[in-house]
Design a protein around this motif. Structure first.
Motif, PDB file in Angstrom:
ATOM      1  N   PHE A  68       0.848  -1.188   0.000  1.00 44.25           N
ATOM      2  CA  PHE A  68       0.000   0.000   0.000  1.00 44.25           C
ATOM      3  C   PHE A  68       0.885   1.239   0.000  1.00 44.25           C
ATOM      4  N   ARG A  69       0.719   2.083  -1.020  1.00 45.40           N
ATOM      5  CA  ARG A  69       1.576   3.259  -1.191  1.00 45.40           C
ATOM      6  C   ARG A  69       0.788   4.565  -1.084  1.00 45.40           C
ATOM      7  N   THR A  72      -1.961   2.355  -4.813  1.00 42.47           N
ATOM      8  CA  THR A  72      -1.432   3.700  -4.578  1.00 42.47           C
ATOM      9  C   THR A  72      -2.571   4.628  -4.181  1.00 42.47           C
ATOM     10  N   CYS A  73      -2.420   5.294  -3.050  1.00 42.41           N
ATOM     11  CA  CYS A  73      -3.430   6.231  -2.570  1.00 42.41           C
ATOM     12  C   CYS A  73      -2.903   7.646  -2.783  1.00 42.41           C
ATOM     13  N   SER A  74      -3.413   8.315  -3.797  1.00 40.07           N
ATOM     14  CA  SER A  74      -2.923   9.642  -4.166  1.00 40.07           C
ATOM     15  C   SER A  74      -4.092  10.506  -4.613  1.00 40.07           C
ATOM     16  N   ARG A  88      -5.697   1.107  -9.595  1.00 42.40           N
ATOM     17  CA  ARG A  88      -6.212  -0.019  -8.810  1.00 42.40           C
ATOM     18  C   ARG A  88      -7.044   0.473  -7.621  1.00 42.40           C
ATOM     19  N   THR A  89      -6.595   1.539  -6.998  1.00 40.56           N
ATOM     20  CA  THR A  89      -7.336   2.106  -5.865  1.00 40.56           C
ATOM     21  C   THR A  89      -8.659   2.708  -6.321  1.00 40.56           C
ATOM     22  N   LEU A  90      -8.673   3.366  -7.473  1.00 40.63           N
ATOM     23  CA  LEU A  90      -9.914   3.924  -8.002  1.00 40.63           C
ATOM     24  C   LEU A  90     -10.914   2.814  -8.333  1.00 40.63           C
ATOM     25  N   LYS A  91     -10.431   1.721  -8.903  1.00 40.00           N
ATOM     26  CA  LYS A  91     -11.309   0.591  -9.214  1.00 40.00           C
ATOM     27  C   LYS A  91     -11.844  -0.059  -7.943  1.00 40.00           C
ATOM     28  N   ASN A 129     -14.916   5.990   3.476  1.00 39.64           N
ATOM     29  CA  ASN A 129     -14.807   6.918   2.350  1.00 39.64           C
ATOM     30  C   ASN A 129     -13.351   7.177   1.948  1.00 39.64           C
ATOM     31  N   PHE A 130     -13.015   6.883   0.712  1.00 39.86           N
ATOM     32  CA  PHE A 130     -11.729   7.298   0.156  1.00 39.86           C
ATOM     33  C   PHE A 130     -11.892   7.707  -1.306  1.00 39.86           C
ATOM     34  N   ASP A 131     -13.056   8.271  -1.605  1.00 39.09           N
ATOM     35  CA  ASP A 131     -13.350   8.708  -2.968  1.00 39.09           C
ATOM     36  C   ASP A 131     -12.612  10.016  -3.263  1.00 39.09           C
TER      37      ASP A 131
END
Length: 548
Positions: free
Chosen positions: A281-282, A358-360, A459-462, A476-478
């Motif tokens: 997890f980045r 990736t969380c960006s 991948r995070t968006l999907k 929530n992480f939208d």
């Protein structure tokens, strides 16, 4: 503008800290309630756990789960603990790997964690959380994670989910320490997880900047610039001073030992963890909370936080860097929600290869430094700290000569004067020391001041698109719904309450002090401009007489 933003807040005086209207800042009859803005007045009623109640898919994933968390005493770790205990009612137990520190044992450090105001909502809504959390003595910088035989057997037999977030995050950490915790510690965690009987998933918390030597970073592993085994062998064979001298050559085109060792930790996983159900997890730059459990909570001054605090307290007046640069930042509660959901996804789908999430935010919601600072100034002006030494005055520049002039005029001269006055008053001079620390931090962060990275986060968006509506509300992480304006509304207040720990009862006094500092600032500016004009007029008059 401010009236519209706060119209929904209470009109009456708050019970715990009566405030006066900010007459000189906003012409409004509304009383602004800081605790409501932060969300501390909107907690749900205490609830009893109903074992027969069926939760959301993510909640059900954690039913009867025994979770091991490393790095639980850190910034992200605390938010992860709070989130799991509050939103996953049927979780069985959470173990925290904690090392003794500063004369405090594991039990004392565990108690210290829950003294943080972050857990105020948890204590209100889930008052019986205590029996679900335990500390286990260990150290990710030691062989075998520093675990006793009994503790190791407990984890092997009981744990089902692991979040490995322990790391040294100091950019200038000694290479030996960074390798020990970030690389060897990761390797030791892999060895432990291989023995865990019912392991569902191991989530390794890395950083998007583990590959900062590339400006385009995709959700995949990259070949490292060095073999981690060779570096470990080198570290074990050299003394500290020799390693310190060799560090620039060892880390190559990486800016610091943190990014370098996190890169090697990912390579350990790439090469040695193919037999484990795990993910990497980045997150990018992790900042204060967006919404949960309260708005604006943070407990450190790393990155953007230190800059905002320095400006807001009237200490920092200039900075060298490109203010039009986009910095990739994500609020910590969104980061933790994405981490929790990615763990559930990997455990459920069982991918053949180790996935990277990736969380960006920069691709979906980019924000320039100058805009972020301005939003914080606009909203933060309502919440001045009683500890402010001067009014807001900040002039960033990417011109080194202008910066040196501003530094001399705005930092060195005032620092010398105020420190001298402090000595004469029998107090300890601190301002010039603070400016030296700021210069050191600027040097450490110089690598990042004029660069922009593209972090692919597909991948995070999907993953977000796969969640049902209830999980989207709970976790929530939208990024598409992220509003930097909304974030900034409570950010400076959160820094004041949670980080600077300036009690809200001081707000009336702080606002009066802020107004006086504003007048003093205007007077100083008038004198300064007058001196400049007089000096310019003198020079022009001399030149005129010289040629006439």
């Amino acid at each position: 503008m401010a009236l519209d933003l706060h119209r929904k807040y209470i009109e009456k005086k708050q019970d715990s800290a009566p405030l006066v209207p900010i007459k000189d800042i906003v012409n409004s009859k509304y009383y602004l309630d800081p605790l409501e803005l932060l969300g501390e007045r909107n907690f749900n009623a205490p609830r009893e756990i109903n074992e027969s109640e069926v939760g959301t898919p993510v909640q059900e994933f954690f039913r009867d789960a025994v979770v091991l968390i490393t790095g639980g005493t850190g910034f992200m770790g605390k938010v992860l603990i709070e989130k799991l205990l509050r939103t996953c009612p049927h979780i069985k137990h959470v173990y925290l790997l904690i090392r003794s520190k500063k004369g405090k044992n594991v039990e004392q450090r565990l108690e210290d964690i829950f003294e943080d105001r972050l857990f105020k909502r948890l204590k209100h809504e889930v008052p019986k959380y205590h029996h679900k959390i335990s500390g286990i003595a260990g150290d990710c910088g030691l062989p075998g994670l520093g675990l006793s035989v009994t503790s190791r057997n407990t984890l092997i037999n009981e744990v089902t989910i692991v979040f490995h977030g322990a790391a040294t995050v100091r950019f200038d950490e000694h290479i030996r320490v960074a390798m020990s915790i970030n690389v060897s510690g990761t390797r030791e965690m892999l060895n432990l997880c291989r023995k865990i009987t019912n392991l569902k998933v191991l989530a390794h918390v890395s950083t998007a900047f583990a590959n900062c030597n590339r400006l385009l970073v995709e959700e995949k592993f990259y070949e490292p610039i060095a073999n981690f085994e060779d570096v470990l062998e080198l570290v074990s064979s050299k003394d500290d001073q020799t390693l310190q001298d060799m560090t620039p050559d060892i880390i190559g085109n990486f800016p610091n030992t943190y990014a370098f060792t996190k890169s090697l930790a990912e390579d350990v996983i790439r090469r040695e963890a193919k037999d484990l159900p795990m993910l990497v997890f980045r997150p990018t730059v992790v900042i204060a909370t967006y919404r949960e459990p309260v708005r604006g909570w943070i407990d450190n001054v790393y990155g953007p936080t230190g800059l905002i605090v320095g400006v807001g307290t009237g200490v920092l007046h200039t900075y060298y860097g490109d203010s039009k640069t986009i910095t990739d930042m994500v609020p910590v509660d969104m980061v933790v929600s994405a981490l929790i959901c990615s763990a559930k996804e990997v455990a459920t789908e069982k991918p053949k290869e180790i996935p990277i999430f990736t969380c960006s935010s920069a691709r979906q919601k980019p924000v320039r430094w100058i805009d972020f600072i301005e939003m914080n100034r606009r909203h933060g002006i309502y919440w001045p700290t009683i500890r402010a030494i001067w009014y807001y005055s900040f002039m960033p520049t990417n011109n080194i000569y202008v910066y040196l002039l501003l530094k001399f005029m705005c930092h060195i001269i005032p620092g010398f004067i105020l420190d001298t006055l402090a000595v004469l008053a029998g107090q300890k001079p601190i301002l010039l020391k603070i400016y030296k620390k700021i210069d050191k931090v600027r040097d450490i962060l110089a690598y990042f001041s004029d660069k922009e990275w593209t972090f692919i986060n597909d991948r995070t968006l999907k993953l977000w698109d796969t969640l049902d509506s209830q999980d989207k509300e709970l976790f929530n992480f939208d990024i598409h719904q992220l509003s930097w304006e909304y974030f900034s509304q409570a950010h400076c207040l959160g820094l004041r309450v949670y980080l600077v720990k300036d009690d809200i009862h001081t707000l009336p006094s702080a606002r009066k002090r802020w107004e006086r500092l504003h007048l003093a600032h205007k007077a100083l500016m008038a004198v300064t401009y007058g001196v400049i004009l007089w000096f310019a007029w003198t020079i022009l008059s001399f030149v005129f007489r010289l040629f006439v």
